[in-house]
Structures are given as structure tokens and as C-alpha cells.
Motif scaffolding. Structure first.
Motif, PDB file in Angstrom:
ATOM      1  N   GLN A  73       4.287  42.669 -88.256  1.00  0.00           N
ATOM      2  CA  GLN A  73       3.357  43.716 -88.675  1.00  0.00           C
ATOM      3  C   GLN A  73       1.900  43.247 -88.606  1.00  0.00           C
ATOM      4  O   GLN A  73       0.993  44.059 -88.684  1.00  0.00           O
ATOM      5  CB  GLN A  73       3.660  44.153 -90.108  1.00  0.00           C
ATOM      6  CG  GLN A  73       4.974  44.891 -90.274  1.00  0.00           C
ATOM      7  CD  GLN A  73       5.209  45.244 -91.721  1.00  0.00           C
ATOM      8  OE1 GLN A  73       5.719  44.421 -92.484  1.00  0.00           O
ATOM      9  NE2 GLN A  73       4.812  46.449 -92.107  1.00  0.00           N
ATOM     10  N   VAL A  74       1.696  41.954 -88.478  1.00  0.00           N
ATOM     11  CA  VAL A  74       0.342  41.396 -88.400  1.00  0.00           C
ATOM     12  C   VAL A  74      -0.105  41.485 -86.951  1.00  0.00           C
ATOM     13  O   VAL A  74       0.398  40.767 -86.087  1.00  0.00           O
ATOM     14  CB  VAL A  74       0.301  39.944 -88.917  1.00  0.00           C
ATOM     15  CG1 VAL A  74      -1.109  39.398 -88.835  1.00  0.00           C
ATOM     16  CG2 VAL A  74       0.838  39.855 -90.334  1.00  0.00           C
ATOM     17  N   LEU A  75      -1.049  42.378 -86.686  1.00  0.00           N
ATOM     18  CA  LEU A  75      -1.485  42.625 -85.316  1.00  0.00           C
ATOM     19  C   LEU A  75      -2.578  41.667 -84.858  1.00  0.00           C
ATOM     20  O   LEU A  75      -2.649  41.322 -83.685  1.00  0.00           O
ATOM     21  CB  LEU A  75      -1.967  44.071 -85.175  1.00  0.00           C
ATOM     22  CG  LEU A  75      -0.951  45.154 -85.550  1.00  0.00           C
ATOM     23  CD1 LEU A  75      -1.585  46.526 -85.425  1.00  0.00           C
ATOM     24  CD2 LEU A  75       0.297  45.048 -84.681  1.00  0.00           C
ATOM     25  N   GLU A  76      -3.436  41.263 -85.801  1.00  0.00           N
ATOM     26  CA  GLU A  76      -4.570  40.420 -85.410  1.00  0.00           C
ATOM     27  C   GLU A  76      -5.141  39.710 -86.634  1.00  0.00           C
ATOM     28  O   GLU A  76      -5.222  40.277 -87.718  1.00  0.00           O
ATOM     29  CB  GLU A  76      -5.665  41.300 -84.786  1.00  0.00           C
ATOM     30  CG  GLU A  76      -6.879  40.553 -84.335  1.00  0.00           C
ATOM     31  CD  GLU A  76      -7.933  41.484 -83.738  1.00  0.00           C
ATOM     32  OE1 GLU A  76      -8.959  40.970 -83.304  1.00  0.00           O
ATOM     33  OE2 GLU A  76      -7.721  42.715 -83.715  1.00  0.00           O
ATOM     34  N   ILE A  77      -5.509  38.455 -86.437  1.00  0.00           N
ATOM     35  CA  ILE A  77      -6.265  37.699 -87.435  1.00  0.00           C
ATOM     36  C   ILE A  77      -7.509  37.202 -86.713  1.00  0.00           C
ATOM     37  O   ILE A  77      -7.423  36.336 -85.847  1.00  0.00           O
ATOM     38  CB  ILE A  77      -5.460  36.526 -88.022  1.00  0.00           C
ATOM     39  CG1 ILE A  77      -4.206  37.050 -88.730  1.00  0.00           C
ATOM     40  CG2 ILE A  77      -6.326  35.711 -88.976  1.00  0.00           C
ATOM     41  CD1 ILE A  77      -3.266  35.966 -89.219  1.00  0.00           C
ATOM     42  N   ALA A  78      -8.654  37.814 -87.028  1.00  0.00           N
ATOM     43  CA  ALA A  78      -9.902  37.488 -86.349  1.00  0.00           C
ATOM     44  C   ALA A  78     -10.708  36.497 -87.182  1.00  0.00           C
ATOM     45  O   ALA A  78     -10.860  36.687 -88.384  1.00  0.00           O
ATOM     46  CB  ALA A  78     -10.717  38.757 -86.094  1.00  0.00           C
ATOM     47  N   SER A  79     -11.204  35.478 -86.563  1.00  0.00           N
ATOM     48  CA  SER A  79     -12.028  34.438 -87.164  1.00  0.00           C
ATOM     49  C   SER A  79     -11.157  33.299 -87.676  1.00  0.00           C
ATOM     50  O   SER A  79      -9.948  33.438 -87.853  1.00  0.00           O
ATOM     51  CB  SER A  79     -12.917  34.966 -88.284  1.00  0.00           C
ATOM     52  OG  SER A  79     -13.820  33.954 -88.693  1.00  0.00           O
ATOM     53  N   ASP A  80     -11.792  32.191 -87.862  1.00  0.00           N
ATOM     54  CA  ASP A  80     -11.093  31.023 -88.373  1.00  0.00           C
ATOM     55  C   ASP A  80     -11.056  31.050 -89.887  1.00  0.00           C
ATOM     56  O   ASP A  80     -11.991  31.493 -90.538  1.00  0.00           O
ATOM     57  CB  ASP A  80     -11.795  29.745 -87.916  1.00  0.00           C
ATOM     58  CG  ASP A  80     -11.661  29.523 -86.419  1.00  0.00           C
ATOM     59  OD1 ASP A  80     -10.620  29.924 -85.866  1.00  0.00           O
ATOM     60  OD2 ASP A  80     -12.580  28.954 -85.823  1.00  0.00           O
TER      61      ASP A  80
END
Length: 142
Positions: A50-57
Motif C-alpha cells: 500500500q506504500v506507493l512512495e517515500i520521498a526524501s531521505d
């Protein structure tokens, strides 16, 4: 399906999830109180798919690995992912429960977000704080 965006306080960390959370709960354990600086934390579990994107560190803190300090004396390997700039914890993962991301509900800033259905470590909840209506209360983590 519903897409939701969670952001840290400064907006540098952004996460996009899809669908409804598998569970939403509040934890009042001593570790959650100390880590959040408040009376507990509210988390929503989403499956990894369900996690589509994690942007940034993000930076990661795992007290059990670093200091031998576990969550509510359970000894779970919880890794907290937080913004290196503002310090907001955005999500966590539990080594013993692979495939789940627990997101801080407040990072969604959504008044229509699903309410908690469970409340843990109620024996550590401050006496002046009311229980959550219709949530199953657990004195400890069971």
C-alpha cells in the motif's frame, strides 16, 4: 482507491499510501510517551504494497539496537523513520512484523482519517485523559 499523503512538519519527507489502514491504534506506553513528548502515539498500519512512495531521505532510530531500550519492555525491534531537518517521526517498522509500515496518523492531517479501534497501555494513560470511545482498551500490549 483512496490515496493519502503523509508529511513531516517541514514537508521534506512525504509518503504516499493507497487504500485504508489495516488497523489504527493509540499507544500510551512509556517509550511512546517519551519519544513523542506527549501522552502517546496514534498509528495506522499499512501493508508494504500500500506504500506507493517515500520521498526524501529519513533518519532511523532503533532504541533496541542502539541502547537496548525496547518498546514498552517488549523487546521489539522497532525502527522509527524521522525527518533529519524537523525531527518529525513519519513512520515505523517492526522487525518481527515484516511487511507493515506504521504511520503517524498526525502526519496525514486528515480530520476524516479512521478513528482508533484499539488503545494500548491504558494503565499508563494519564488519569485526566479520557478513553477513546468505542476502542478496545488494553492495560498492556497483548
Amino acid at each position: 482507491m483512496t490515496a493519502r499523503i503523509a508529511r513531516c512538519a517541514c514537508g521534506r519527507v512525504e509518503v504516499k499510501v493507497q487504500g485504508e489502514p489495516q488497523r489504527v491504534y493509540v499507544c500510551h506506553c512509556d517509550f511512546c510517551q517519551k519519544r513523542s513528548g506527549t501522552t502517546g502515539t496514534e498509528s495506522a498500519w499499512f501493508a508494504s504494497h500500500q506504500v506507493l512512495e517515500i520521498a526524501s531521505d529519513t533518519k532511523i532510530y532503533n532504541g533496541l539496537e542502539l541502547d537496548g531500550v525496547g518498546v514498552a519492555e517488549l523487546g521489539l525491534g522497532v525502527s522509527y523513520y524521522f525527518c533529519a531537518t524537523c525531527g518529525s517521526t513519519v513512520f515505523s517498522t517492526i522487525a518481527e512484523i515484516p511487511g507493515i509500515h506504521a504511520f503517524a496518523v498526525g502526519c496525514f492531517v486528515d480530520p476524516d482519517f479512521a478513528p482508533p479501534t484499539e488503545e494500548y497501555w491504558t494503565d499508563l494513560r494519564p488519569d485526566w485523559l479520557a478513553s477513546i470511545p468505542d476502542a478496545v482498551a488494553h492495560e498492556r500490549f497483548s
